[in-house]
Write a protein that holds these residues in place. Structure first.
Motif, PDB file in Angstrom:
ATOM      1  N   SER A 118      -5.430   5.376   3.296  1.00  0.00           N
ATOM      2  CA  SER A 118      -5.291   3.993   2.824  1.00  0.00           C
ATOM      3  C   SER A 118      -4.152   3.283   3.550  1.00  0.00           C
ATOM      4  CB  SER A 118      -5.097   3.943   1.304  1.00  0.00           C
ATOM      5  OG  SER A 118      -3.841   4.461   0.905  1.00  0.00           O
ATOM      6  N   LYS A 147       2.208   2.076  -3.467  1.00  0.00           N
ATOM      7  CA  LYS A 147       1.264   2.464  -4.519  1.00  0.00           C
ATOM      8  C   LYS A 147       1.368   3.960  -4.800  1.00  0.00           C
ATOM      9  CE  LYS A 147      -2.516  -0.811  -3.763  1.00  0.00           C
ATOM     10  NZ  LYS A 147      -3.922  -0.882  -3.317  1.00  0.00           N
ATOM     11  N   GLN A 190      -4.434  -0.083   6.082  1.00  0.00           N
ATOM     12  CA  GLN A 190      -3.645  -1.306   5.899  1.00  0.00           C
ATOM     13  C   GLN A 190      -2.645  -1.539   7.035  1.00  0.00           C
ATOM     14  OE1 GLN A 190      -4.104  -3.714   3.577  1.00  0.00           O
ATOM     15  NE2 GLN A 190      -5.905  -2.525   3.062  1.00  0.00           N
ATOM     16  N   SER A 216      -1.554   5.809  -3.182  1.00  0.00           N
ATOM     17  CA  SER A 216      -1.878   5.608  -1.768  1.00  0.00           C
ATOM     18  C   SER A 216      -2.064   6.956  -1.079  1.00  0.00           C
ATOM     19  CB  SER A 216      -0.785   4.794  -1.066  1.00  0.00           C
ATOM     20  OG  SER A 216       0.397   5.556  -0.946  1.00  0.00           O
ATOM     21  N   GLU A 218       0.830  -1.205   0.000  1.00  0.00           N
ATOM     22  CA  GLU A 218       0.000   0.000   0.000  1.00  0.00           C
ATOM     23  C   GLU A 218       0.863   1.254   0.000  1.00  0.00           C
ATOM     24  OE1 GLU A 218      -3.227   2.308  -0.380  1.00  0.00           O
ATOM     25  OE2 GLU A 218      -3.258   0.124  -0.463  1.00  0.00           O
TER      26      GLU A 218
END
Length: 163
Positions: free
Chosen positions: A118, A111, A122, A114, A108
């Motif tokens: 987010s 990314k 996670q 992200s 995550e």
């Protein structure tokens, strides 16, 4: 043969149905968390949803379920008569095996899209906490999907420690 209890709570579901079936064949009762319980139930397995074991059920949008005294007492109790009796009096299962993997926090973070929200979502709390309690309680701990079949082989060989 004594009935044992396995707690399964995994993010990555690949192979978990087969692992749970093997555990049931070895006389384990399965307790599973939300998404894992749903996945196993849909595959036709009988599981107890962990939310039914914790006082008052899940809170804060199901974020506080496995972070409960019932789960951690079941993981930290010593295998001695006094602790076993206390668990029975409190209707808390003695958990023999924990199969947990962790949310993909690193993926995550990497990314491009992200967000702080987010990443926070996670950031797994329950998984690491269960792993630590299970290890301290000297339970069978499975956190790598590649180790599941090895654990089944150990159990079929009658060993709950090392091969």
């Amino acid at each position: 043969m004594k009935r044992r209890i396995a707690l399964i709570s995994v993010y990555h579901k690949d192979g978990i149905v087969e692992f749970a079936k093997e555990l049931q064949d070895l006389n384990f009762e399965i307790i599973a968390s939300g998404g894992t319980a749903k996945h196993l139930t849909e595959a036709g397995l009988h599981v107890i949803n962990v939310a039914s074991l914790v006082g008052g059920g899940p809170i804060l949008g199901h974020r506080v379920v496995t972070l409960s005294r019932e789960i951690h007492a079941g993981l930290l109790a010593k295998n001695v008569e006094q602790d076993r009796e206390e668990l029975v009096d409190l209707n808390i299962p003695y958990i023999d095996l924990v199969c947990v993997d962790l949310y993909p926090l690193e993926a995550e973070i990497k990314k491009a899209d992200s967000t702080p929200e987010s990443v926070i979502e996670q950031t797994d709390i329950g998984g690491p906490t269960m792993l630590r309690s299970a290890a301290k309680g000297r339970r069978i701990v499975v956190c790598d999907p590649d180790d599941r079949q090895l654990v089944i082989s150990w159990l079929k060989g009658g060993s709950l420690n090392e091969p």
